[in-house]
Design a protein around this motif. Structure first.
Motif, PDB file in Angstrom:
ATOM      1  N   ARG A  74     -49.079  77.753  28.652  1.00 20.65           N
ATOM      2  CA  ARG A  74     -49.026  76.341  29.032  1.00 20.65           C
ATOM      3  C   ARG A  74     -49.435  75.458  27.857  1.00 20.65           C
ATOM      4  NH1 ARG A  74     -51.303  75.324  35.000  1.00 20.65           N
ATOM      5  NH2 ARG A  74     -49.182  74.767  35.551  1.00 20.65           N
ATOM      6  N   LYS A  75     -48.837  74.291  27.789  1.00 21.11           N
ATOM      7  CA  LYS A  75     -49.189  73.330  26.754  1.00 21.11           C
ATOM      8  C   LYS A  75     -50.682  73.026  26.866  1.00 21.11           C
ATOM      9  CE  LYS A  75     -47.642  68.995  24.746  1.00 21.11           C
ATOM     10  NZ  LYS A  75     -46.599  67.974  24.808  1.00 21.11           N
ATOM     11  N   GLY A  76     -51.366  73.041  25.735  1.00 19.10           N
ATOM     12  CA  GLY A  76     -52.797  72.770  25.727  1.00 19.10           C
ATOM     13  C   GLY A  76     -53.667  74.011  25.814  1.00 19.10           C
ATOM     14  N   THR A  77     -53.054  75.196  26.001  1.00 16.89           N
ATOM     15  CA  THR A  77     -53.821  76.445  26.022  1.00 16.89           C
ATOM     16  C   THR A  77     -54.473  76.636  24.653  1.00 16.89           C
ATOM     17  OG1 THR A  77     -52.310  77.434  27.635  1.00 16.89           O
ATOM     18  CG2 THR A  77     -53.670  78.954  26.352  1.00 16.89           C
ATOM     19  N   PRO A  78     -55.746  77.039  24.613  1.00 14.97           N
ATOM     20  CA  PRO A  78     -56.422  77.203  23.322  1.00 14.97           C
ATOM     21  C   PRO A  78     -55.777  78.273  22.425  1.00 14.97           C
ATOM     22  CG  PRO A  78     -58.021  77.154  25.096  1.00 14.97           C
ATOM     23  CD  PRO A  78     -56.661  77.252  25.734  1.00 14.97           C
ATOM     24  N   VAL A  79     -55.669  77.944  21.158  1.00 20.42           N
ATOM     25  CA  VAL A  79     -55.216  78.868  20.119  1.00 20.42           C
ATOM     26  C   VAL A  79     -56.456  79.164  19.282  1.00 20.42           C
ATOM     27  CG1 VAL A  79     -53.801  79.062  18.036  1.00 20.42           C
ATOM     28  CG2 VAL A  79     -52.854  78.015  20.099  1.00 20.42           C
ATOM     29  N   VAL A  80     -56.694  80.457  18.997  1.00 22.55           N
ATOM     30  CA  VAL A  80     -57.933  80.840  18.323  1.00 22.55           C
ATOM     31  C   VAL A  80     -57.673  81.529  16.985  1.00 22.55           C
ATOM     32  CG1 VAL A  80     -59.169  81.059  20.517  1.00 22.55           C
ATOM     33  CG2 VAL A  80     -58.093  83.076  19.512  1.00 22.55           C
ATOM     34  N   ALA A  81     -58.690  81.503  16.142  1.00 23.92           N
ATOM     35  CA  ALA A  81     -58.654  82.232  14.874  1.00 23.92           C
ATOM     36  C   ALA A  81     -58.709  83.711  15.215  1.00 23.92           C
ATOM     37  CB  ALA A  81     -59.836  81.833  14.004  1.00 23.92           C
ATOM     38  N   LEU A  82     -57.723  84.484  14.763  1.00 23.65           N
ATOM     39  CA  LEU A  82     -57.738  85.897  15.114  1.00 23.65           C
ATOM     40  C   LEU A  82     -58.740  86.675  14.293  1.00 23.65           C
ATOM     41  CD1 LEU A  82     -54.786  87.985  13.812  1.00 23.65           C
ATOM     42  CD2 LEU A  82     -55.138  85.677  13.021  1.00 23.65           C
ATOM     43  N   ALA A  83     -59.227  86.110  13.192  1.00 19.09           N
ATOM     44  CA  ALA A  83     -60.219  86.773  12.343  1.00 19.09           C
ATOM     45  C   ALA A  83     -61.045  85.697  11.639  1.00 19.09           C
ATOM     46  CB  ALA A  83     -59.520  87.652  11.307  1.00 19.09           C
ATOM     47  N   ASP A  84     -62.172  86.101  11.080  1.00 22.07           N
ATOM     48  CA  ASP A  84     -62.933  85.191  10.230  1.00 22.07           C
ATOM     49  C   ASP A  84     -62.080  84.856   9.013  1.00 22.07           C
ATOM     50  OD1 ASP A  84     -65.048  85.614  11.955  1.00 22.07           O
ATOM     51  OD2 ASP A  84     -66.219  86.828  10.550  1.00 22.07           O
ATOM     52  N   GLY A  85     -62.154  83.617   8.559  1.00 21.49           N
ATOM     53  CA  GLY A  85     -61.396  83.254   7.373  1.00 21.49           C
ATOM     54  C   GLY A  85     -61.425  81.771   7.107  1.00 21.49           C
ATOM     55  N   ARG A  86     -60.558  81.349   6.196  1.00 19.27           N
ATOM     56  CA  ARG A  86     -60.505  79.945   5.780  1.00 19.27           C
ATOM     57  C   ARG A  86     -59.137  79.352   6.100  1.00 19.27           C
ATOM     58  NH1 ARG A  86     -64.093  77.515   3.321  1.00 19.27           N
ATOM     59  NH2 ARG A  86     -65.065  79.375   2.463  1.00 19.27           N
ATOM     60  N   ILE A  87     -59.136  78.130   6.594  1.00 16.48           N
ATOM     61  CA  ILE A  87     -57.879  77.404   6.809  1.00 16.48           C
ATOM     62  C   ILE A  87     -57.413  76.945   5.432  1.00 16.48           C
ATOM     63  CG2 ILE A  87     -56.768  75.423   7.917  1.00 16.48           C
ATOM     64  CD1 ILE A  87     -57.731  77.605   9.897  1.00 16.48           C
ATOM     65  N   VAL A  88     -56.344  77.557   4.938  1.00 14.02           N
ATOM     66  CA  VAL A  88     -55.879  77.238   3.584  1.00 14.02           C
ATOM     67  C   VAL A  88     -54.805  76.156   3.582  1.00 14.02           C
ATOM     68  CG1 VAL A  88     -56.548  79.433   2.556  1.00 14.02           C
ATOM     69  CG2 VAL A  88     -54.278  79.216   3.599  1.00 14.02           C
ATOM     70  N   GLN A 131     -62.775  81.436  17.380  1.00 11.56           N
ATOM     71  CA  GLN A 131     -62.994  79.987  17.394  1.00 11.56           C
ATOM     72  C   GLN A 131     -61.692  79.273  17.720  1.00 11.56           C
ATOM     73  OE1 GLN A 131     -64.836  78.484  13.809  1.00 11.56           O
ATOM     74  NE2 GLN A 131     -64.060  76.415  14.158  1.00 11.56           N
ATOM     75  N   VAL A 132     -61.749  78.265  18.589  1.00  9.30           N
ATOM     76  CA  VAL A 132     -60.556  77.486  18.929  1.00  9.30           C
ATOM     77  C   VAL A 132     -60.194  76.625  17.728  1.00  9.30           C
ATOM     78  CG1 VAL A 132     -59.556  75.754  20.466  1.00  9.30           C
ATOM     79  CG2 VAL A 132     -61.110  77.491  21.390  1.00  9.30           C
ATOM     80  N   ILE A 133     -58.944  76.779  17.262  1.00  6.56           N
ATOM     81  CA  ILE A 133     -58.485  76.029  16.083  1.00  6.56           C
ATOM     82  C   ILE A 133     -57.365  75.046  16.426  1.00  6.56           C
ATOM     83  CG2 ILE A 133     -59.229  77.785  14.436  1.00  6.56           C
ATOM     84  CD1 ILE A 133     -56.310  78.769  14.293  1.00  6.56           C
ATOM     85  N   GLY A 134     -56.824  75.146  17.629  1.00  6.21           N
ATOM     86  CA  GLY A 134     -55.748  74.256  18.046  1.00  6.21           C
ATOM     87  C   GLY A 134     -55.335  74.574  19.469  1.00  6.21           C
ATOM     88  N   THR A 135     -54.189  73.994  19.878  1.00  4.26           N
ATOM     89  CA  THR A 135     -53.654  74.265  21.217  1.00  4.26           C
ATOM     90  C   THR A 135     -52.152  74.519  21.140  1.00  4.26           C
ATOM     91  OG1 THR A 135     -53.287  71.916  21.680  1.00  4.26           O
ATOM     92  CG2 THR A 135     -55.406  72.853  22.401  1.00  4.26           C
TER      93      THR A 135
END
Length: 195
Positions: A74-88, A131-135
């Motif tokens: 569904r629109k708005g469902t949380p998208v998470v970081a699959l691993a520790d890391g940096r948003i490049v 961690q939630v990074i988007g939806t």
């Protein structure tokens, strides 16, 4: 003469065995690294979702191939970081819409998240696994499709099938937002008052 023929026959047999073609196998080291990765990551969409479009599906009328998987939710469902890391990279492109690139801190690959509705992180930010990074959304060239996350994995300049990385990965539970909880409490109180 009999010995000579027997030796020739053995030599031909040995030579023919060395030219037999066995099916190409994925190197054991590569299999182990993908299997190890799937045990150290989480699924990129929290809560209820399903994978519909897979790696290699035809795109653009057969002009190109799908270089990722589409995880529908569904629109708005949380998208998470699959691993520790940096948003490049954090971008908004005509094809991917709202996108994020996550460089893993522990693995030799970068994860690509596309068609996001919201982006909750900034370029250069360090994120933790889960961690939630988007939806989930349908931005970019997915405007006319149901909401989904296009998820890809790149090793250097090459795309690889992301399914083996995430198919056995645990899912993070989707949390209800405070706003939704408050709305649910108000509607429950209203029903009780009307009884």
């Amino acid at each position: 003469m009999k010995n000579w023929s027997l030796l020739t026959l053995i030599a031909v047999a040995v030579a023919s065995l060395s030219f037999s073609t066995a099916p190409a196998k994925t190197p054991a080291k590569k299999k182990r690294s993908v299997a190890a990765a799937s045990r150290t990551v989480v699924f990129p969409v929290a809560g209820k979702s399903r994978i519909l479009d897979k790696w290699g599906a035809s795109r653009g009328g057969g002009v190109r191939r799908h270089k990722g998987i589409d995880i529908h939710a569904r629109k708005g469902t949380p998208v998470v970081a699959l691993a520790d890391g940096r948003i490049v990279e954090r971008a908004h492109t005509p094809i991917g819409g709202k996108t994020l690139w996550l460089k893993s801190a522990t693995h030799p690959w970068t994860a690509y998240y596309a068609h996001l509705d919201k982006q909750y992180v900034t370029e250069g930010q360090y994120v933790r696994k889960g961690q939630v990074i988007g939806t989930v959304g349908n931005t970019g060239n997915a405007r006319t499709t149901p909401p989904h996350l296009h998820f890809g994995v790149a090793r250097g300049k090459s795309w690889v099938n992301p399914l083996p990385f995430v198919k056995n990965a645990p899912k993070v539970a989707a949390k209800t937002s405070t706003k939704k909880k408050a709305t649910a409490k108000r509607s429950t109180r209203g029903r009780k008052a009307r009884r």
